[in-house]
Design a protein around this motif. Structure first.
Motif, PDB file in Angstrom:
ATOM      1  N   ARG A 168     -31.085  73.127  48.602  1.00 56.46           N
ATOM      2  CA  ARG A 168     -31.713  71.873  49.008  1.00 56.46           C
ATOM      3  C   ARG A 168     -30.794  71.080  49.908  1.00 56.46           C
ATOM      4  NH1 ARG A 168     -35.220  68.432  46.272  1.00 56.46           N
ATOM      5  NH2 ARG A 168     -34.915  66.996  47.995  1.00 56.46           N
ATOM      6  N   GLU A 227     -33.790  67.673  39.678  1.00 55.71           N
ATOM      7  CA  GLU A 227     -34.342  68.528  40.719  1.00 55.71           C
ATOM      8  C   GLU A 227     -33.377  69.674  41.012  1.00 55.71           C
ATOM      9  OE1 GLU A 227     -37.154  65.522  43.310  1.00 55.71           O
ATOM     10  OE2 GLU A 227     -35.188  66.040  44.128  1.00 55.71           O
ATOM     11  N   PRO A 228     -33.899  70.872  41.218  1.00 55.75           N
ATOM     12  CA  PRO A 228     -33.040  71.994  41.595  1.00 55.75           C
ATOM     13  C   PRO A 228     -32.361  71.731  42.943  1.00 55.75           C
ATOM     14  CG  PRO A 228     -35.171  72.797  40.866  1.00 55.75           C
ATOM     15  CD  PRO A 228     -35.290  71.305  41.019  1.00 55.75           C
ATOM     16  N   THR A 287     -28.983  72.244  39.058  1.00 53.26           N
ATOM     17  CA  THR A 287     -29.816  71.057  39.167  1.00 53.26           C
ATOM     18  C   THR A 287     -28.940  69.814  39.254  1.00 53.26           C
ATOM     19  OG1 THR A 287     -29.988  70.906  36.770  1.00 53.26           O
ATOM     20  CG2 THR A 287     -31.750  72.054  37.905  1.00 53.26           C
ATOM     21  N   PRO A 326     -38.260  69.542  47.762  1.00 46.27           N
ATOM     22  CA  PRO A 326     -38.077  70.195  46.458  1.00 46.27           C
ATOM     23  C   PRO A 326     -38.682  71.602  46.455  1.00 46.27           C
ATOM     24  CG  PRO A 326     -38.806  67.938  46.152  1.00 46.27           C
ATOM     25  CD  PRO A 326     -38.914  68.232  47.639  1.00 46.27           C
ATOM     26  N   PHE A 327     -38.073  72.497  45.690  1.00 43.79           N
ATOM     27  CA  PHE A 327     -38.572  73.867  45.576  1.00 43.79           C
ATOM     28  C   PHE A 327     -38.615  74.287  44.115  1.00 43.79           C
ATOM     29  CE2 PHE A 327     -33.988  74.400  45.822  1.00 43.79           C
ATOM     30  CZ  PHE A 327     -33.711  75.437  44.932  1.00 43.79           C
ATOM     31  N   ASP A 328     -39.454  75.258  43.824  1.00 49.05           N
ATOM     32  CA  ASP A 328     -39.570  75.830  42.484  1.00 49.05           C
ATOM     33  C   ASP A 328     -38.767  77.130  42.474  1.00 49.05           C
ATOM     34  OD1 ASP A 328     -40.314  77.346  40.246  1.00 49.05           O
ATOM     35  OD2 ASP A 328     -42.355  76.557  40.254  1.00 49.05           O
ATOM     36  N   PRO A 329     -37.624  77.148  41.794  1.00 47.80           N
ATOM     37  CA  PRO A 329     -36.788  78.346  41.834  1.00 47.80           C
ATOM     38  C   PRO A 329     -37.475  79.597  41.291  1.00 47.80           C
ATOM     39  CG  PRO A 329     -35.880  76.709  40.323  1.00 47.80           C
ATOM     40  CD  PRO A 329     -37.042  76.081  40.991  1.00 47.80           C
ATOM     41  N   TRP A 330     -38.320  79.446  40.289  1.00 47.14           N
ATOM     42  CA  TRP A 330     -38.992  80.608  39.707  1.00 47.14           C
ATOM     43  C   TRP A 330     -39.997  81.202  40.686  1.00 47.14           C
ATOM     44  CZ3 TRP A 330     -35.862  82.007  36.261  1.00 47.14           C
ATOM     45  CH2 TRP A 330     -35.182  81.076  35.494  1.00 47.14           C
ATOM     46  N   ARG A 331     -40.689  80.351  41.408  1.00 47.93           N
ATOM     47  CA  ARG A 331     -41.616  80.846  42.431  1.00 47.93           C
ATOM     48  C   ARG A 331     -40.869  81.527  43.564  1.00 47.93           C
ATOM     49  NH1 ARG A 331     -46.011  76.002  42.759  1.00 47.93           N
ATOM     50  NH2 ARG A 331     -47.100  76.582  40.861  1.00 47.93           N
ATOM     51  N   GLU A 332     -39.711  80.978  43.939  1.00 49.82           N
ATOM     52  CA  GLU A 332     -38.904  81.585  44.999  1.00 49.82           C
ATOM     53  C   GLU A 332     -38.472  82.995  44.600  1.00 49.82           C
ATOM     54  OE1 GLU A 332     -38.136  80.534  48.065  1.00 49.82           O
ATOM     55  OE2 GLU A 332     -39.021  78.548  47.894  1.00 49.82           O
TER      56      GLU A 332
END
Length: 148
Positions: A86, A94-95, A39, A9-15
């Motif tokens: 992903r 989940e994104p 998502t 899983p990844f955080d799109p905003w952090r990316e």
């Protein structure tokens, strides 16, 4: 341009924040950022979906995504782009995919972002297997109802 395939899983905003912060040639150059985040839904084709496994063809998938982004960069004045996708086991909410495009003007950002997303859905080598709440599984025959 940055292309990432993520098995976790990844955080799109952090990316987006990390990419924009690390791009030393972008400050003052862009006036618009278009961000699309896809998502996982808990339903598809009239059925309740419990999870999904998303497979890809390593190496080929990244090359195809690079080609799609390069096409967008030739059609619009894109300053930079980021695609994160992903793979593996994914749960509802989940994104799955992030497409971010930086341009001088919003129209170009919207158009290039949509082009990348639609081309990705119709041309990138990803395969989806859904786990239904009924405990049955199915491979999706088509990846999208794309607009291209």
């Amino acid at each position: 341009m940055d292309i990432k395939i993520c098995p976790e899983p990844f955080d799109p905003w952090r990316e987006v924040q990390a990419h924009q912060s690390s791009a030393t040639d972008m400050p003052g150059k862009f006036g618009a950022t278009s961000i699309f985040i896809g998502t996982m839904r808990d339903f598809n084709e009239g059925d309740d979906v419990k999870g999904m496994t998303l497979e890809h063809y390593p190496g080929m998938t990244e090359k195809q995504l690079e080609k799609i982004v390069a096409e967008a960069m030739r059609q619009w004045p894109v300053i930079d782009a980021l695609v994160v996708h992903r793979v593996g086991d994914i749960l509802p909410n989940e994104p799955i995919v992030l497409v971010a495009v930086w341009t001088s003007h919003r129209g170009d950002a919207f158009d290039a972002s949509r082009y990348i997303m639609e081309a990705l859905k119709s041309r990138a080598p990803f395969w989806k297997k859904e786990l239904l709440k009924s405990q049955s599984e199915r491979w999706l025959v088509k990846n999208t109802d794309g607009y291209l």
